[in-house]
Design an enzyme around this catalytic site. Structure first.
Site, PDB file in Angstrom:
ATOM      1  N   HIS A  71       0.821  -1.214   0.000  1.00  0.00           N
ATOM      2  CA  HIS A  71       0.000   0.000   0.000  1.00  0.00           C
ATOM      3  C   HIS A  71       0.856   1.266   0.000  1.00  0.00           C
ATOM      4  CE1 HIS A  71       0.421  -0.306   4.480  1.00  0.00           C
ATOM      5  NE2 HIS A  71       0.409   1.018   4.393  1.00  0.00           N
ATOM      6  N   ASP A 102       0.044  -7.662   1.378  1.00  0.00           N
ATOM      7  CA  ASP A 102       0.477  -6.266   1.526  1.00  0.00           C
ATOM      8  C   ASP A 102       1.991  -6.129   1.648  1.00  0.00           C
ATOM      9  OD1 ASP A 102       0.158  -3.488   1.608  1.00  0.00           O
ATOM     10  OD2 ASP A 102      -0.062  -3.456   3.776  1.00  0.00           O
ATOM     11  N   SER A 175       4.626   2.900   7.701  1.00  0.00           N
ATOM     12  CA  SER A 175       4.322   1.668   6.986  1.00  0.00           C
ATOM     13  C   SER A 175       5.501   1.229   6.141  1.00  0.00           C
ATOM     14  CB  SER A 175       3.106   1.850   6.074  1.00  0.00           C
ATOM     15  OG  SER A 175       1.948   1.995   6.821  1.00  0.00           O
TER      16      SER A 175
END
Length: 185
Positions: A71, A102, A175
């Site tokens: 992402h 992911d 992230s």
């Protein structure tokens, strides 16, 4: 009597050398010094070179393979990776990507980079309450470390994956960064 003497010796040695009981774990300072050079900032741009966002990644090979969350690079037309020494590289190609899990593996054209070895954390061996650290680039800051605990393990969520819940702070830009246990894995 021999057992009591042995017990006393262990306590005495532990008192004189506190690191004795910590042979297999590392301090947060040591973990940061060893891992932070392999943490990168990832910036994504559209086809007009307009910035769309940023995240973190981890160099996993000395020749420029970087793992991040998928992402982080979503909707990217152009991806730039910035190392801790401020050198910037365009991503040469996306080596692998899995939207369900992911993760994405990126390749930059560089050599002799600081890298980390990916740990072999078996989900069954992860325990609630285990100390963990995250290193990333939250909210535009570079290479920050935060700590926390494994809060929970969720087996086979609705998308079929096992999930780890953390108490460590994860904010925008974190992230894709490293999640490390106290054994540097």
């Amino acid at each position: 009597n021999l057992i009591m003497r042995l017990y006393f010796c262990i306590i005495f040695i532990s008192f004189l050398f506190p690191q004795f009981g910590d042979w297999f774990t590392k301090s947060s300072e040591t973990i940061y010094k060893e891992v932070s050079p392999s943490i990168v900032k990832i910036e994504i741009y559209d086809q007009y070179e307009k910035g769309l966002g940023s995240g973190s990644g981890v160099i996993v090979s000395k020749d420029g393979m970087i793992i991040t969350n998928a992402h982080v690079i979503d909707k990217a037309h152009h991806i730039i990776v910035e190392l801790t020494d401020s050198k910037r590289y365009a991503v040469k190609y996306i080596w692998a990507i899995d939207w369900m899990v992911d993760y994405a593996i990126l390749k930059i054209n560089a050599n002799n980079l600081a890298s980390v070895e990916i740990g072999d954390s078996k989900f069954s061996e992860i325990e609630k309450g285990q100390k963990i650290y995250t290193i990333g680039n939250p909210q535009g800051l570079s290479n920050t470390i935060t700590d926390g605990l494994i809060s929970n393990k969720l087996l086979h969520t609705e998308n079929g994956h096992d999930v780890i819940q953390l108490s460590a702070a994860i904010t925008y830009g974190s992230s894709g960064g490293a999640l490390i246990n106290n054994m540097h894995k």
